[in-house]
Write a protein that holds these residues in place. Structure first.
Motif, PDB file in Angstrom:
ATOM      1  N   VAL A  76      21.068   7.776 -38.554  1.00 35.54           N
ATOM      2  CA  VAL A  76      20.845   8.901 -37.637  1.00 35.54           C
ATOM      3  C   VAL A  76      19.668   9.750 -38.120  1.00 35.54           C
ATOM      4  O   VAL A  76      18.825  10.167 -37.316  1.00 35.54           O
ATOM      5  CB  VAL A  76      22.127   9.749 -37.483  1.00 35.54           C
ATOM      6  N   TYR A  77      19.578   9.984 -39.415  1.00 27.52           N
ATOM      7  CA  TYR A  77      18.448  10.734 -39.964  1.00 27.52           C
ATOM      8  C   TYR A  77      17.133   9.990 -39.736  1.00 27.52           C
ATOM      9  O   TYR A  77      16.129  10.604 -39.365  1.00 27.52           O
ATOM     10  CB  TYR A  77      18.647  10.988 -41.459  1.00 27.52           C
ATOM     11  N   GLY A  78      17.124   8.691 -39.906  1.00 27.91           N
ATOM     12  CA  GLY A  78      15.923   7.901 -39.654  1.00 27.91           C
ATOM     13  C   GLY A  78      15.489   7.972 -38.200  1.00 27.91           C
ATOM     14  O   GLY A  78      14.295   8.090 -37.895  1.00 27.91           O
ATOM     15  N   ILE A  79      16.456   7.932 -37.287  1.00 20.17           N
ATOM     16  CA  ILE A  79      16.146   8.054 -35.866  1.00 20.17           C
ATOM     17  C   ILE A  79      15.580   9.442 -35.568  1.00 20.17           C
ATOM     18  O   ILE A  79      14.598   9.592 -34.832  1.00 20.17           O
ATOM     19  CB  ILE A  79      17.393   7.763 -35.007  1.00 20.17           C
ATOM     20  N   PHE A  80      16.171  10.469 -36.166  1.00 18.30           N
ATOM     21  CA  PHE A  80      15.680  11.839 -35.988  1.00 18.30           C
ATOM     22  C   PHE A  80      14.242  11.977 -36.479  1.00 18.30           C
ATOM     23  O   PHE A  80      13.397  12.548 -35.782  1.00 18.30           O
ATOM     24  CB  PHE A  80      16.593  12.827 -36.732  1.00 18.30           C
ATOM     25  N   VAL A  81      13.941  11.438 -37.645  1.00 19.54           N
ATOM     26  CA  VAL A  81      12.578  11.506 -38.185  1.00 19.54           C
ATOM     27  C   VAL A  81      11.604  10.770 -37.267  1.00 19.54           C
ATOM     28  O   VAL A  81      10.502  11.266 -36.990  1.00 19.54           O
ATOM     29  CB  VAL A  81      12.532  10.947 -39.627  1.00 19.54           C
ATOM     30  N   ALA A  82      11.986   9.608 -36.767  1.00 20.14           N
ATOM     31  CA  ALA A  82      11.115   8.857 -35.865  1.00 20.14           C
ATOM     32  C   ALA A  82      10.846   9.648 -34.589  1.00 20.14           C
ATOM     33  O   ALA A  82       9.704   9.703 -34.110  1.00 20.14           O
ATOM     34  CB  ALA A  82      11.747   7.510 -35.538  1.00 20.14           C
ATOM     35  N   ILE A  83      11.867  10.290 -34.035  1.00 26.46           N
ATOM     36  CA  ILE A  83      11.686  11.086 -32.815  1.00 26.46           C
ATOM     37  C   ILE A  83      10.775  12.271 -33.082  1.00 26.46           C
ATOM     38  O   ILE A  83       9.888  12.581 -32.278  1.00 26.46           O
ATOM     39  CB  ILE A  83      13.055  11.531 -32.251  1.00 26.46           C
ATOM     40  N   VAL A  84      10.959  12.944 -34.213  1.00 26.07           N
ATOM     41  CA  VAL A  84      10.104  14.088 -34.559  1.00 26.07           C
ATOM     42  C   VAL A  84       8.657  13.647 -34.719  1.00 26.07           C
ATOM     43  O   VAL A  84       7.731  14.311 -34.233  1.00 26.07           O
ATOM     44  CB  VAL A  84      10.621  14.796 -35.832  1.00 26.07           C
ATOM     45  N   ILE A  85       8.432  12.518 -35.369  1.00 20.45           N
ATOM     46  CA  ILE A  85       7.061  12.033 -35.566  1.00 20.45           C
ATOM     47  C   ILE A  85       6.418  11.686 -34.228  1.00 20.45           C
ATOM     48  O   ILE A  85       5.281  12.081 -33.950  1.00 20.45           O
ATOM     49  CB  ILE A  85       7.050  10.823 -36.524  1.00 20.45           C
ATOM     50  N   VAL A  86       7.131  10.960 -33.384  1.00 23.63           N
ATOM     51  CA  VAL A  86       6.557  10.571 -32.089  1.00 23.63           C
ATOM     52  C   VAL A  86       6.339  11.796 -31.205  1.00 23.63           C
ATOM     53  O   VAL A  86       5.264  11.969 -30.618  1.00 23.63           O
ATOM     54  CB  VAL A  86       7.461   9.521 -31.389  1.00 23.63           C
ATOM     55  N   ALA A  87       7.341  12.660 -31.101  1.00 22.27           N
ATOM     56  CA  ALA A  87       7.203  13.857 -30.260  1.00 22.27           C
ATOM     57  C   ALA A  87       6.109  14.773 -30.793  1.00 22.27           C
ATOM     58  O   ALA A  87       5.320  15.326 -30.017  1.00 22.27           O
ATOM     59  CB  ALA A  87       8.536  14.605 -30.182  1.00 22.27           C
ATOM     60  N   GLY A  88       6.034  14.939 -32.094  1.00 20.17           N
ATOM     61  CA  GLY A  88       4.986  15.764 -32.685  1.00 20.17           C
ATOM     62  C   GLY A  88       3.603  15.193 -32.444  1.00 20.17           C
ATOM     63  O   GLY A  88       2.649  15.934 -32.158  1.00 20.17           O
ATOM     64  N   THR A  89       3.474  13.897 -32.548  1.00 17.34           N
ATOM     65  CA  THR A  89       2.186  13.250 -32.294  1.00 17.34           C
ATOM     66  C   THR A  89       1.757  13.436 -30.845  1.00 17.34           C
ATOM     67  O   THR A  89       0.606  13.789 -30.564  1.00 17.34           O
ATOM     68  CB  THR A  89       2.264  11.755 -32.635  1.00 17.34           C
ATOM     69  N   VAL A  90       2.672  13.229 -29.914  1.00 13.54           N
ATOM     70  CA  VAL A  90       2.351  13.419 -28.498  1.00 13.54           C
ATOM     71  C   VAL A  90       1.992  14.878 -28.229  1.00 13.54           C
ATOM     72  O   VAL A  90       1.034  15.177 -27.513  1.00 13.54           O
ATOM     73  CB  VAL A  90       3.527  12.961 -27.605  1.00 13.54           C
ATOM     74  N   VAL A  92       0.773  17.193 -30.374  1.00 14.64           N
ATOM     75  CA  VAL A  92      -0.516  17.530 -30.964  1.00 14.64           C
ATOM     76  C   VAL A  92      -1.662  16.875 -30.176  1.00 14.64           C
ATOM     77  O   VAL A  92      -2.692  17.503 -29.916  1.00 14.64           O
ATOM     78  CB  VAL A  92      -0.560  17.101 -32.450  1.00 14.64           C
ATOM     79  N   MET A  93      -1.493  15.649 -29.778  1.00 16.70           N
ATOM     80  CA  MET A  93      -2.551  14.967 -29.023  1.00 16.70           C
ATOM     81  C   MET A  93      -2.736  15.593 -27.638  1.00 16.70           C
ATOM     82  O   MET A  93      -3.861  15.680 -27.136  1.00 16.70           O
ATOM     83  CB  MET A  93      -2.253  13.480 -28.910  1.00 16.70           C
ATOM     84  N   SER A  94      -1.665  16.043 -27.014  1.00 15.25           N
ATOM     85  CA  SER A  94      -1.817  16.668 -25.695  1.00 15.25           C
ATOM     86  C   SER A  94      -2.467  18.042 -25.813  1.00 15.25           C
ATOM     87  O   SER A  94      -3.274  18.425 -24.956  1.00 15.25           O
ATOM     88  CB  SER A  94      -0.474  16.780 -24.989  1.00 15.25           C
ATOM     89  N   ILE A  95      -2.188  18.805 -26.862  1.00 17.68           N
ATOM     90  CA  ILE A  95      -2.853  20.087 -27.065  1.00 17.68           C
ATOM     91  C   ILE A  95      -4.326  19.869 -27.371  1.00 17.68           C
ATOM     92  O   ILE A  95      -5.186  20.558 -26.838  1.00 17.68           O
ATOM     93  CB  ILE A  95      -2.159  20.878 -28.214  1.00 17.68           C
ATOM     94  N   GLY A  96      -4.632  18.898 -28.202  1.00 19.75           N
ATOM     95  CA  GLY A  96      -6.031  18.595 -28.528  1.00 19.75           C
ATOM     96  C   GLY A  96      -6.815  18.161 -27.314  1.00 19.75           C
ATOM     97  O   GLY A  96      -7.997  18.479 -27.176  1.00 19.75           O
ATOM     98  N   MET A  97      -6.180  17.463 -26.402  1.00 19.09           N
ATOM     99  CA  MET A  97      -6.865  17.006 -25.201  1.00 19.09           C
ATOM    100  C   MET A  97      -7.210  18.190 -24.295  1.00 19.09           C
ATOM    101  O   MET A  97      -8.244  18.208 -23.655  1.00 19.09           O
ATOM    102  CB  MET A  97      -5.986  16.005 -24.455  1.00 19.09           C
ATOM    103  N   HIS A  98      -6.361  19.209 -24.268  1.00 20.02           N
ATOM    104  CA  HIS A  98      -6.594  20.357 -23.404  1.00 20.02           C
ATOM    105  C   HIS A  98      -7.587  21.350 -24.007  1.00 20.02           C
ATOM    106  O   HIS A  98      -8.238  22.086 -23.281  1.00 20.02           O
ATOM    107  CB  HIS A  98      -5.283  21.065 -23.075  1.00 20.02           C
ATOM    108  N   THR A  99      -7.690  21.405 -25.331  1.00 19.79           N
ATOM    109  CA  THR A  99      -8.601  22.376 -25.952  1.00 19.79           C
ATOM    110  C   THR A  99     -10.016  21.844 -26.109  1.00 19.79           C
ATOM    111  O   THR A  99     -10.942  22.631 -26.249  1.00 19.79           O
ATOM    112  CB  THR A  99      -8.068  22.797 -27.324  1.00 19.79           C
ATOM    113  N   HIS A 100     -10.204  20.531 -26.099  1.00 17.49           N
ATOM    114  CA  HIS A 100     -11.526  19.938 -26.267  1.00 17.49           C
ATOM    115  C   HIS A 100     -11.946  19.260 -24.973  1.00 17.49           C
ATOM    116  O   HIS A 100     -11.774  18.071 -24.791  1.00 17.49           O
ATOM    117  CB  HIS A 100     -11.543  18.925 -27.417  1.00 17.49           C
TER     118      HIS A 100
END
Length: 101
Positions: A76-90, A92-100
């Motif tokens: 369950v912890y591994g799944i949580f970490v994977a979700i945080v990494i994927v959601a965080g990446t999406v 950050v990438m969506s904010i970067g796309m809107h600011t640049h």
């Protein structure tokens, strides 16, 4: 000492057959139905999560052993970490796309 050896691995056969059924169901939904793209992806995603859970319990014996609770918590912890990494990446990438522009 107990001898836990089984003559015929019934749980492995059942897990294998159920995995095949879910795989063929996902292929059938993708190729032979006329649902919307989002619905097809939701069904396939649900079948994938169910199949992963099935394989963890049937083949990887996640719930067996002296302390099956620790193994479950680790997964369950591994799944949580994977979700945080994927959601965080999406995120950050969506904010970067809107600011640049």
């Amino acid at each position: 000492m107990q001898n836990k050896a089984k003559v015929f691995p019934v749980s492995h056969i059942v897990g294998f057959v159920l995995s095949l059924v879910m795989t063929f169901a996902a292929a059938w939904v993708a190729l032979k139905t006329f649902y919307s793209f989002n619905t097809i992806m939701m069904i396939i995603g649900t079948l994938a999560v169910l199949q992963a859970a099935l394989q963890l319990t049937m083949f990887m014996h996640m719930n067996e052993g002296e302390d099956g609770r620790t193994q479950t918590i680790n997964v369950v912890y591994g799944i949580f970490v994977a979700i945080v990494i994927v959601a965080g990446t999406v995120w950050v990438m969506s904010i970067g796309m809107h600011t640049h522009h």
